[in-house]
Design an enzyme around this catalytic site. Structure first.
Site, mmCIF file in Angstrom:
data_model
loop_
_atom_site.group_PDB
_atom_site.id
_atom_site.type_symbol
_atom_site.label_atom_id
_atom_site.label_comp_id
_atom_site.label_asym_id
_atom_site.label_seq_id
_atom_site.Cartn_x
_atom_site.Cartn_y
_atom_site.Cartn_z
ATOM 1 N N ASP A 219 0.871 -1.193 0.071
ATOM 2 C CA ASP A 219 0.219 -0.054 -0.118
ATOM 3 C C ASP A 219 0.877 1.284 -0.037
ATOM 4 O O ASP A 219 1.652 1.434 0.821
ATOM 5 C CB ASP A 219 -0.858 0.060 1.253
ATOM 6 C CG ASP A 219 -1.941 1.320 1.324
ATOM 7 O OD1 ASP A 219 -3.057 0.680 0.412
ATOM 8 O OD2 ASP A 219 -1.802 2.323 1.624
ATOM 9 N N ASN A 227 -2.536 12.964 -4.496
ATOM 10 C CA ASN A 227 -3.836 13.606 -5.284
ATOM 11 C C ASN A 227 -4.313 14.826 -4.975
ATOM 12 O O ASN A 227 -4.903 15.701 -5.711
ATOM 13 C CB ASN A 227 -5.011 12.555 -5.016
ATOM 14 C CG ASN A 227 -4.999 11.127 -5.921
ATOM 15 O OD1 ASN A 227 -4.715 11.249 -6.951
ATOM 16 N ND2 ASN A 227 -5.253 9.990 -5.059
ATOM 17 N N HIS A 232 -5.664 14.224 -9.746
ATOM 18 C CA HIS A 232 -5.880 12.783 -9.765
ATOM 19 C C HIS A 232 -4.974 12.332 -11.299
ATOM 20 O O HIS A 232 -4.788 11.115 -10.980
ATOM 21 C CB HIS A 232 -7.189 12.549 -10.059
ATOM 22 C CG HIS A 232 -8.072 12.519 -8.983
ATOM 23 N ND1 HIS A 232 -8.014 11.485 -7.774
ATOM 24 C CD2 HIS A 232 -8.822 13.624 -8.379
ATOM 25 C CE1 HIS A 232 -8.879 12.030 -6.872
ATOM 26 N NE2 HIS A 232 -9.491 13.093 -6.848
ATOM 27 N N GLU A 262 -4.866 2.419 -4.257
ATOM 28 C CA GLU A 262 -3.372 2.463 -4.098
ATOM 29 C C GLU A 262 -2.783 1.175 -3.625
ATOM 30 O O GLU A 262 -1.567 0.952 -3.112
ATOM 31 C CB GLU A 262 -2.457 3.536 -3.453
ATOM 32 C CG GLU A 262 -2.907 3.614 -1.973
ATOM 33 C CD GLU A 262 -4.334 4.327 -1.543
ATOM 34 O OE1 GLU A 262 -4.380 4.803 -0.523
ATOM 35 O OE2 GLU A 262 -5.129 4.410 -2.614
#
Length: 353
Positions: A219, A227, A232, A262
């Site tokens: 992760d 972001n 984005h 993610e």
């Protein structure tokens, strides 16, 4: 491990089973019919071959009801069926029209066996049929003329080529559809469906050969900040950047999948606890050391991960992902940019009790 051949075989089995079942019913009915007709004509050897194929088709129908080895049963039926066809061609009382049945060979071979084996079987039995035809009719001036032979040869070749081209096109279309269904559209990595499919196959291989199998869950740290700060579009570029690094860091026998957001999951075949930690560290260092560039900004990413091992931490993918997830969140709680193994986490938890 990115090959889709096994999944393609799985997809092809239902339609091949349907074709085989239909052919078996036709063999049963036509075998009984030709048994009666050939018996009435006194052609007893061919009559009993036809009866044998009819009874054999009943046995194959029973055998394929719940078989896991359909390809073997297809060969177990097709080879005797085509051999019986060649025997019919050899029969002294067989007319020249019997050779029309040979045109079924390439069609059935490709439908039942696919393009490679189907082509090989087709060429073999069509060659045998051609030898039988010339051996039986070499003294017949009408059949030995150039025009009828050319007609038969061209028709046979057309059916063989069209059957082969159809099967190639079908396999290619099936492969494209399968890849689309099992690929994450943003990163090009496998998706969860593909992950589950490959895990089941690798699990069977691990059980069969006694080899280790590990799951690595990753992760990206503070991904929301990417972001928020850059938009984005930058986030999508970051995910593609990490996906490329994963592909370069793994062996051909491993699989990387994007689970969503993610989060990524990796299947590491033939990989022990120590080896999986080494792979995880290699990936962690590669991501931390390779920032990606978004316009004039250089963005450094880090990743945290958790590792679980098949049988030691669970026997199914959901359980293994759950253990790897707990280890990953422990790594995040310890400061991020770390890798944690589920077994090591359990050991520490046990020592605190």
């Amino acid at each position: 491990m990115e090959s889709y051949s096994e999944s393609q075989k799985q997809l092809a089995r239902p339609y091949r089973k349907a074709v085989l079942r239909a052919l078996l019913f036709i063999t049963l009915v036509s075998g009984l019919l030709f048994f009666v007709l050939n018996t009435s004509r006194g052609n007893y050897p061919l009559a009993y071959v036809e009866l044998g194929m009819a009874l054999y088709s009943v046995f194959i129908l029973w055998a394929i009801r719940r078989t896991a080895h359909l390809e073997r049963w297809i060969l177990a039926y097709a080879l005797p069926f085509f051999t019986a066809m060649m025997f019919a061609l050899l029969s002294p009382r067989a007319t020249a029209t019997v050779f029309a049945w040979v045109l079924l060979v390439p069609i059935l071979s490709h439908l039942l066996m696919g393009r490679r084996l189907g082509l090989a079987v087709s060429l073999f039995f069509m060659l045998v049929a051609a030898i039988i035809f010339f051996a039986k009719n070499r003294h017949d001036p009408e059949l030995m003329e150039v025009l009828p032979i050319a007609n038969i040869a061209i028709m046979s070749m057309c059916i063989l080529v069209f059957s082969h081209i159809y099967e190639i096109t079908r396999e290619q279309s099936e492969s494209r559809l399968l890849k689309m269904a099992q690929t994450d559209p943003l990163t090009g990595l496998a998706n969860r469906a593909r992950l589950e499919d490959v895990f089941e196959r690798e699990k069977r291989r691990s059980l069969r050969h006694g080899t280790p199998l590990s799951i690595l869950l990753l992760d990206l740290d503070h991904f929301k900040k990417v972001n928020d700060d850059f938009g984005h579009e930058a986030g999508d570029m970051a995910l593609r950047h990490v996906s490329d690094l994963l592909r370069r860091s793994l062996r051909a026998t491993d699989l990387a999948a994007r689970l969503g957001g993610e989060e990524f999951a990796l299947i590491l075949s033939d990989t022990t606890e120590e080896q999986s930690l080494a792979v995880a560290e290699k990936i962690r260092q590669a991501i931390a050391a390779t920032p990606f560039h978004y316009y004039h900004s250089s963005i450094t990413l880090t990743v945290s991960g958790g590792i679980s091992e098949y049988q030691r931490d669970g026997d199914d993918l959901l359980t293994l992902l759950s253990h790897a997830d707990r280890a990953m969140y422990h790594a995040k709680a310890q400061g991020r940019d770390r890798m944690e193994h589920a077994s090591a986490l359990r050991t520490r938890v046990s020592s605190l009790r």
